[in-house]
Design a protein around this motif. Structure first.
Motif, PDB file in Angstrom:
ATOM      1  N   HIS A   4     -38.774  15.470 -29.060  1.00 30.74           N
ATOM      2  CA  HIS A   4     -40.094  15.611 -28.303  1.00 30.74           C
ATOM      3  C   HIS A   4     -40.901  15.414 -29.866  1.00 30.74           C
ATOM      4  CE1 HIS A   4     -39.361  16.331 -24.133  1.00 30.74           C
ATOM      5  NE2 HIS A   4     -39.994  17.840 -24.983  1.00 30.74           N
TER       6      HIS A   4
ATOM      7  N   ASP B 205     -42.668  12.216 -29.140  1.00 36.55           N
ATOM      8  CA  ASP B 205     -43.318  12.584 -27.717  1.00 36.55           C
ATOM      9  C   ASP B 205     -45.011  13.629 -28.101  1.00 36.55           C
ATOM     10  OD1 ASP B 205     -41.331  11.993 -26.414  1.00 36.55           O
ATOM     11  OD2 ASP B 205     -40.656  13.597 -25.846  1.00 36.55           O
ATOM     12  N   ILE B 206     -44.716  13.779 -28.974  1.00 38.94           N
ATOM     13  CA  ILE B 206     -45.951  14.433 -29.277  1.00 38.94           C
ATOM     14  C   ILE B 206     -47.396  13.690 -30.438  1.00 38.94           C
ATOM     15  CG2 ILE B 206     -47.189  16.596 -30.013  1.00 38.94           C
ATOM     16  CD1 ILE B 206     -44.878  18.143 -28.459  1.00 38.94           C
TER      17      ILE B 206
ATOM     18  N   CYS C 235     -50.417  15.252 -25.860  1.00 36.66           N
ATOM     19  CA  CYS C 235     -49.513  13.822 -24.725  1.00 36.66           C
ATOM     20  C   CYS C 235     -49.717  13.042 -24.767  1.00 36.66           C
ATOM     21  CB  CYS C 235     -47.811  14.989 -23.597  1.00 36.66           C
ATOM     22  SG  CYS C 235     -49.527  14.986 -22.441  1.00 36.66           S
TER      23      CYS C 235
ATOM     24  N   LEU D 251     -44.232  20.468 -23.714  1.00 37.26           N
ATOM     25  CA  LEU D 251     -43.032  20.250 -24.692  1.00 37.26           C
ATOM     26  C   LEU D 251     -42.851  20.495 -25.576  1.00 37.26           C
ATOM     27  CD1 LEU D 251     -45.103  16.816 -24.210  1.00 37.26           C
ATOM     28  CD2 LEU D 251     -42.677  16.686 -23.495  1.00 37.26           C
TER      29      LEU D 251
END
Length: 424
Positions: free
Chosen positions: A77, A80-81, A141, A159
């Motif tokens: 992740h 993803d952040i 996100c 996440l």
């Protein structure tokens, strides 16, 4: 009227492609537009880069480091952040000062911090923000993946692991809420699906949201004779091809596992196609998945040159994008502009692009059997010429430069006339 488009990259990624196409469309239709990026990749005179400085790389690295720490020093992740804790103040740049309208696009990974966005809003200049994913209306996100906390307030982010779940997301959420308070932004989504999702966000109560699709250059993405592109890529000319395209084909969100299973099912339905068909894969890490497919696969690598990409579409008889969550994929639009019927899942903005059994096939989400049925329909059942013609008419009707430029010009000229209002 002078408009400044702001995006992290000039060429890399779907948002960069869309922003470039919009800049061209607007300039071709009477609006003076420039683009400001961190990563300039061409000599295009209408694109300016942030002033060179060691700080540009530092902004990116510092944000990743903080995220990595909150992820328990694990890479999962990591991209993803985004927390927008570091970036560049663009309000002092001449490009900003000259502009009448500031048009934000994808401004993550160290391009703009939340404080930088606050400065832009405080300048008093009208701000339009085109959403290429859901990050502007969540805490951290880019895709919610079924989480609905942003409908009320992001707090316990799925996440983030363990003890880090609480704190970071809520902190960023509150900063975003404070920044938006008292300021009006016109948020533009590229699909009706994303507009509906954005309107559910508690951050956007009182803000304006409209939906305008991306545009495409039909001088580049157009119907071409298939034999020449096959020769160009070194592909056997006696085969038909199923095409899969993604910046990173191993991204789970793009649905490669379902694609692999659908190809297996299709081959079970028609064993003879092993000798007659192949799968062409355009994108990074294509070699990693080629061996998993039940028919011959041909990795074409990753490129960003539009002419090259257009030729890749032209080798195909069908384009497949089984995304699990997507906005308005440029790839489907590009394929349709090349008269290639498309098959995809009923997720995100995909069913707004593919008209079921008219210019392609919309399969049930996460259903490899139905995805295979869609491939079978396009390749063996449908009137293929009719599918091709309806692809071209859909692009001309919905994604032409003139239509998209007209709609954005209306937004600029009428000072954010509300077309969709999120109720408190």
């Amino acid at each position: 009227m002078r408009v400044l488009l702001v995006n992290t990259s000039e060429r890399t990624g779907g948002a960069a492609v869309a922003a470039n196409r919009l800049m061209e469309a607007l300039n071709n239709n009477g609006v003076k537009v420039k683009m400001l990026v961190r990563d300039k990749e061409t000599q295009q005179v209408t694109v300016s880069a942030l002033p060179k400085s060691w700080r540009l790389q530092w902004h990116f690295l510092w944000e990743r480091l903080v995220i990595w720490m909150h992820l328990g020093f694990k890479r999962e992740h990591l991209f993803d952040i985004d927390i927008a804790n570091s970036g560049t103040d663009i309000t002092k740049l001449p490009e900003f000062k000259e502009a009448d309208v500031i048009h934000l696009h994808w401004v993550n990974q160290g391009m703009l911090s939340l404080k930088d966005i606050q400065r832009i809003l405080a300048s008093g200049k009208p701000v339009v923000w085109t959403m290429h994913d859901i990050w502007p209306v969540t805490a951290i996100c880019h895709y919610a993946r079924g989480c609905e906390q942003y409908h009320v307030e992001c707090q316990d982010c799925p996440l983030l692991p363990g003890k880090n779940k609480k704190g970071l997301a809520n902190k960023v959420w509150k900063k975003k809420a404070e920044i938006l308070k008292g300021h009006n932004i016109t948020f533009v989504t590229c699909s009706e699906w994303l507009a509906e999702e954005a309107c559910k966000s508690a951050l956007l109560h009182g803000q304006n949201i409209i939906s305008i699709p991306n545009t495409i250059d039909t001088n580049i993405f157009r119907l071409q004779y298939k034999k020449k592109p096959k020769q160009h890529f070194g592909l056997p000319e006696d085969r038909s091809y199923i095409l899969f395209v993604s910046q990173r084909v191993t991204d789970p969100r793009k649905g490669m596992d379902y694609f692999v299973e659908a190809i297996r099912i299709l081959v079970d339905m028609h064993p003879e196609i092993r000798e007659k068909m192949g799968v062409a894969i355009l994108g990074g890490h294509a070699e990693e998945v080629a061996s998993r497919l039940a028919m011959p696969a041909y990795p074409l690598g990753y490129v960003s040159d539009p002419e090259y990409v257009a030729q890749a579409y032209s080798v195909a008889d069908v384009f497949v994008l089984p995304s699990l969550e997507d906005n308005l994929p440029n790839t489907i639009m590009e394929a349709m502009a090349c008269a290639i019927p498309c098959v995809g899942f009923r997720t995100g903005g995909i069913p707004e692009m593919i008209d079921h059994r008219k210019n392609g096939y919309v399969a049930n989400p996460c259903d490899a059997d139905d995805l295979a049925r869609g491939l079978n329909y396009v390749l063996f059942e449908a009137d293929y010429d009719s599918l091709m013609n309806k692809c071209l008419s859909k692009v001309a009707r919905s994604y032409s430069q003139r239509n998209v430029a007209r709609r954005y010009t209306e937004v600029y000229e009428q000072a954010f006339r509300p077309q969709r209002h999120c109720k408190s």
